[in-house]
Design an enzyme around this catalytic site. Structure first.
Site, PDB file in Angstrom:
ATOM      1  N   THR A  19      48.877  22.597  20.460  1.00 42.94           N
ATOM      2  CA  THR A  19      48.139  23.597  19.671  1.00 42.94           C
ATOM      3  C   THR A  19      47.771  24.830  20.492  1.00 42.94           C
ATOM      4  OG1 THR A  19      47.225  21.748  18.436  1.00 42.94           O
ATOM      5  CG2 THR A  19      46.130  23.882  18.167  1.00 42.94           C
ATOM      6  N   GLU A  20      47.933  25.990  19.850  1.00 42.78           N
ATOM      7  CA  GLU A  20      47.563  27.270  20.484  1.00 42.78           C
ATOM      8  C   GLU A  20      46.573  27.978  19.573  1.00 42.78           C
ATOM      9  OE1 GLU A  20      51.071  29.509  21.478  1.00 42.78           O
ATOM     10  OE2 GLU A  20      51.835  27.844  22.731  1.00 42.78           O
ATOM     11  N   GLU A  64      51.404   7.998  16.315  1.00 44.66           N
ATOM     12  CA  GLU A  64      50.171   8.745  16.587  1.00 44.66           C
ATOM     13  C   GLU A  64      49.299   8.817  15.335  1.00 44.66           C
ATOM     14  OE1 GLU A  64      52.736  11.559  19.456  1.00 44.66           O
ATOM     15  OE2 GLU A  64      51.080  12.551  18.431  1.00 44.66           O
ATOM     16  N   PRO A  83      54.712   9.323  13.842  1.00 40.81           N
ATOM     17  CA  PRO A  83      54.253   8.231  12.968  1.00 40.81           C
ATOM     18  C   PRO A  83      53.271   7.290  13.683  1.00 40.81           C
ATOM     19  CG  PRO A  83      56.573   8.591  12.602  1.00 40.81           C
ATOM     20  CD  PRO A  83      56.185   9.488  13.755  1.00 40.81           C
ATOM     21  N   GLY A 107      19.021   7.410   3.850  1.00 38.65           N
ATOM     22  CA  GLY A 107      17.962   8.408   3.669  1.00 38.65           C
ATOM     23  C   GLY A 107      17.937   9.370   4.854  1.00 38.65           C
ATOM     24  N   GLY A 108      16.775   9.943   5.130  1.00 38.07           N
ATOM     25  CA  GLY A 108      16.646  10.957   6.185  1.00 38.07           C
ATOM     26  C   GLY A 108      17.046  10.442   7.552  1.00 38.07           C
ATOM     27  N   PHE A 120      42.025  23.272  22.032  1.00 34.04           N
ATOM     28  CA  PHE A 120      41.648  21.968  21.436  1.00 34.04           C
ATOM     29  C   PHE A 120      42.310  20.794  22.160  1.00 34.04           C
ATOM     30  CE2 PHE A 120      41.678  24.360  17.089  1.00 34.04           C
ATOM     31  CZ  PHE A 120      40.422  24.883  17.330  1.00 34.04           C
ATOM     32  N   ALA A 123      49.618  19.000  25.097  1.00 29.36           N
ATOM     33  CA  ALA A 123      49.160  20.320  24.646  1.00 29.36           C
ATOM     34  C   ALA A 123      50.219  20.984  23.786  1.00 29.36           C
ATOM     35  CB  ALA A 123      48.819  21.192  25.856  1.00 29.36           C
ATOM     36  N   LEU A 175      22.655   6.436   1.901  1.00 29.95           N
ATOM     37  CA  LEU A 175      21.909   5.181   1.754  1.00 29.95           C
ATOM     38  C   LEU A 175      20.893   4.978   2.886  1.00 29.95           C
ATOM     39  CD1 LEU A 175      24.730   2.781   0.482  1.00 29.95           C
ATOM     40  CD2 LEU A 175      22.870   3.803  -0.844  1.00 29.95           C
TER      41      LEU A 175
HETATM   42  C1  LIG Z   1      38.852  17.210  18.333  1.00 33.06           C
HETATM   43  C2  LIG Z   1      40.243  17.735  18.306  1.00 33.06           C
HETATM   44  C3  LIG Z   1      41.157  17.279  19.257  1.00 33.06           C
HETATM   45  C4  LIG Z   1      42.441  17.810  19.280  1.00 33.06           C
HETATM   46  N1  LIG Z   1      43.312  17.391  20.280  1.00 33.06           N
HETATM   47  C5  LIG Z   1      44.503  18.001  20.397  1.00 33.06           C
HETATM   48  C6  LIG Z   1      45.361  17.704  21.501  1.00 33.06           C
HETATM   49  O1  LIG Z   1      45.062  16.858  22.352  1.00 33.06           O
HETATM   50  N2  LIG Z   1      46.527  18.387  21.601  1.00 33.06           N
HETATM   51  C7  LIG Z   1      46.905  19.324  20.689  1.00 33.06           C
HETATM   52  O2  LIG Z   1      47.961  19.902  20.855  1.00 33.06           O
HETATM   53  N3  LIG Z   1      46.114  19.641  19.622  1.00 33.06           N
HETATM   54  C8  LIG Z   1      44.923  19.002  19.472  1.00 33.06           C
HETATM   55  N4  LIG Z   1      44.107  19.309  18.402  1.00 33.06           N
HETATM   56  C9  LIG Z   1      44.526  20.328  17.461  1.00 33.06           C
HETATM   57  C10 LIG Z   1      44.870  19.778  16.075  1.00 33.06           C
HETATM   58  O3  LIG Z   1      46.056  19.057  16.112  1.00 33.06           O
HETATM   59  C11 LIG Z   1      44.906  21.000  15.141  1.00 33.06           C
HETATM   60  O4  LIG Z   1      43.565  21.407  14.968  1.00 33.06           O
HETATM   61  C12 LIG Z   1      45.566  20.701  13.820  1.00 33.06           C
HETATM   62  O5  LIG Z   1      46.931  20.492  13.991  1.00 33.06           O
HETATM   63  C13 LIG Z   1      45.343  21.836  12.809  1.00 33.06           C
HETATM   64  O6  LIG Z   1      45.701  23.066  13.366  1.00 33.06           O
HETATM   65  P1  LIG Z   1      44.686  24.319  13.303  1.00 33.06           P
HETATM   66  O7  LIG Z   1      43.382  23.842  13.826  1.00 33.06           O
HETATM   67  O8  LIG Z   1      45.325  25.459  13.992  1.00 33.06           O
HETATM   68  O9  LIG Z   1      44.495  24.605  11.788  1.00 33.06           O
HETATM   69  P2  LIG Z   1      45.464  25.524  10.816  1.00 33.06           P
HETATM   70  O10 LIG Z   1      46.883  25.175  11.087  1.00 33.06           O
HETATM   71  O11 LIG Z   1      45.028  26.944  10.993  1.00 33.06           O
HETATM   72  O12 LIG Z   1      45.020  25.007   9.419  1.00 33.06           O
HETATM   73  C14 LIG Z   1      43.828  25.430   8.752  1.00 33.06           C
HETATM   74  C15 LIG Z   1      43.812  24.830   7.361  1.00 33.06           C
HETATM   75  O13 LIG Z   1      44.973  25.273   6.653  1.00 33.06           O
HETATM   76  C16 LIG Z   1      45.672  24.164   6.150  1.00 33.06           C
HETATM   77  N5  LIG Z   1      47.119  24.389   6.150  1.00 33.06           N
HETATM   78  C17 LIG Z   1      47.913  24.823   7.168  1.00 33.06           C
HETATM   79  N6  LIG Z   1      49.192  24.832   6.783  1.00 33.06           N
HETATM   80  C18 LIG Z   1      49.233  24.366   5.514  1.00 33.06           C
HETATM   81  C19 LIG Z   1      50.264  24.124   4.568  1.00 33.06           C
HETATM   82  N7  LIG Z   1      51.555  24.319   4.860  1.00 33.06           N
HETATM   83  N8  LIG Z   1      49.923  23.678   3.341  1.00 33.06           N
HETATM   84  C20 LIG Z   1      48.627  23.445   3.008  1.00 33.06           C
HETATM   85  N9  LIG Z   1      47.607  23.651   3.859  1.00 33.06           N
HETATM   86  C21 LIG Z   1      47.900  24.104   5.103  1.00 33.06           C
HETATM   87  C22 LIG Z   1      45.333  23.017   7.088  1.00 33.06           C
HETATM   88  O14 LIG Z   1      45.543  21.768   6.476  1.00 33.06           O
HETATM   89  C23 LIG Z   1      43.867  23.302   7.367  1.00 33.06           C
HETATM   90  O15 LIG Z   1      43.089  22.751   6.349  1.00 33.06           O
HETATM   91  C24 LIG Z   1      42.827  18.771  18.326  1.00 33.06           C
HETATM   92  C25 LIG Z   1      41.905  19.204  17.354  1.00 33.06           C
HETATM   93  C26 LIG Z   1      40.643  18.695  17.331  1.00 33.06           C
HETATM   94  C27 LIG Z   1      39.670  19.186  16.298  1.00 33.06           C
END
Ligand SMILES: Cc1cc2nc3c(=O)[nH]c(=O)nc-3n(C[C@H](O)[C@H](O)[C@H](O)COP(=O)(O)OP(=O)(O)OC[C@H]3O[C@@H](n4cnc5c(N)ncnc54)[C@H](O)[C@@H]3O)c2cc1C
Length: 379
Positions: A127-128, A243, A241, A340-341, A157, A125, A338
């Site tokens: 992501t916040e 991952e 890398p 279709g619906g 997430f 974990a 390819l």
């Molecule tokens: C199905 C799923 C499973 C996941 N599992 C895990 C998990 O097990 N553990 C965990 O910790 N997280 C998990 N995640 C979270 C995932 O790693 C994040 O969603 C991801 O890192 C993007 O962060 P965010 O969603 O906050 O998007 P944001 O950081 O808000 O980004 C939004 C958009 O802005 C763009 N952006 C951000 N910064 C920049 C930059 N510097 N330059 C250009 N563009 C930028 C991004 O590319 C994106 O397109 C999961 C997500 C999903 C969808």
């Protein structure tokens, strides 16, 4: 097609067993699991018994001490089968390696045997709600109080979140500003103050358990610190890398299977008195996709070789992840057209594969972040 040279007979036998397991124990139930958002816990235990979880964990901790090609085989077979609800690679090839690499002997012997058997399900974990790409922005804190950390905050997430028993939790053990204060804690889900939020409904990978987690005055023994205080970010960067390569491995295999099922479909369906495959547009589209996927396959296999030699760097892994996951989505999109619906109907594997393919462009570091990382090598 260009022959693959990576695998030996032992990997093929393992693959065959896994194919049979997926056909019998997973695929008949997968649609049902998609409806409710998570897979049966029992399937983890069966997979553990068969040696499909954490294959690279050494025998001393209950694993088979196999090489990483066994992990590659698991990821590919899951992708080929479209069994995207199985959060095994995160468990086996993300969480377990952290414990193996940075854990104390006590931590390894406490967690790894249960992870191999499927009794303990692992999650990580980072992501916040307000911090995804920018990890230094995390707000979950761990304040030292005697022999314990008092943890407050939340994550979102989180893969395997609803059923995990163990979470590698990224926290701030110092001031909130930078990355040097990020530490990793091994958190038991049974601790007081640990709670799970709702199961998140996703567009794709619907059977994959994805959840919010909350920590309210949760007391974690200091002995559950993974590695050193303040070393969390460095540990994450070291592991990323591999991952990221996992996302590429999945994407290429999923694209290969999408192309072959689209060849079958377009051969079987007729329009204007001919098979769809007889139209030049169909053949050109599939030829272009097949070429690109073959190029991706060769690049990814070379990255796997580098991984086995301990030489896979962040640049190559980021290239593999961004290019193949974008390609995977492009392939699914063209294959849907390819069909279709019918391609848009959820009961058709191509429809589910298309929705699944979107996720890897974001998860594990978005593809824009991958390009930022590659950009650092431009000298
Ligand atoms: C199905 C799923 C499973 C996941 N599992 C895990 C998990 O097990 N553990 C965990 O910790 N997280 C998990 N995640 C979270 C995932 O790693 C994040 O969603 C991801 O890192 C993007 O962060 P965010 O969603 O906050 O998007 P944001 O950081 O808000 O980004 C939004 C958009 O802005 C763009 N952006 C951000 N910064 C920049 C930059 N510097 N330059 C250009 N563009 C930028 C991004 O590319 C994106 O397109 C999961 C997500 C999903 C969808």
């Amino acid at each position: 097609m260009i022959d693959r040279t990576l695998f030996k007979e032992e990997h093929r036998l393992f693959r065959d067993n896994l194919k049979r397991f997926l056909a019998k124990e997973v695929l008949p139930y997968h649609a049902q699991w998609e409806e409710r958002g998570y897979v049966d816990r029992e399937v983890w235990r069966h997979a553990g018994l068969e040696g499909f979880l954490c294959p690279t964990v050494p025998e001393v901790y209950g694993g088979s001490g196999a090489d990483q090609l066994f992990s590659v085989a698991v990821i590919e077979e899951i992708a080929l089968a479209g069994a995207s609800g199985l959060g095994w690679s995160l468990h086996s090839d993300v969480v377990a390696p952290y414990i193996l690499m940075y854990g104390t002997e006590a931590q390894r012997s406490h967690y790894l045997p249960g992870m191999v058997s499927g009794e303990i399900i692992g999650a990580i974990a980072m992501t916040e709600p307000a911090a995804g790409s920018d990890l230094k922005g995390i707000l979950t804190t761990a304040k030292r109080d005697g022999d314990e950390y008092v943890v407050n905050g939340s994550k979102t997430f989180i893969t395997n979140g609803q059923h995990c028993d163990l979470v590698i939790l990224a926290v701030k053990t110092g001031p909130l500003e930078g990355v040097k204060e990020i530490s990793l804690l091994l958190v038991d889900a049974a601790l007081t103050g640990f709670s799970r939020g709702k199961l998140l409904k996703k567009s794709g990978m619907r059977a994959l358990d994805t959840t919010e987690l909350f920590f309210d005055e949760m007391r974690v023994p200091v002995s559950n610190l993974l590695g050193q205080e303040g070393q969390g970010f460095a540990m994450l960067m070291q592991q990323l890398p591999w991952e990221r390569l996992q996302a590429a491995i999945y994407s290429v295999a999923a694209a290969e299977t999408a192309i072959s099922s689209t060849i079958d479909y377009t051969r079987g369906r007729r329009a204007f008195g001919r098979e769809l495959l007889a139209f030049q547009n169909t053949r050109f589209t599939l030829s272009e996709l097949k070429t690109e996927v073959q190029i991706g396959r060769v690049f990814v296999d070379r990255c796997v070789e580098l991984l086995l030699q301990g030489k896979l760097d962040a640049t190559a892994a980021s290239m593999a992840k961004y290019w193949t996951t974008n390609l995977g989505f492009k392939v699914m999109d063209a294959c849907i057209q390819l069909h279709g619906g019918y391609g848009y109907m959820h009961d058709f594997p191509i429809s589910r594969a298309w929705a699944d393919a979107g996720i890897y462009r974001l998860a594990g570091g978005s593809n824009e972040i991958m390009k930022e990382l590659i950009g650092r090598s431009l000298k």
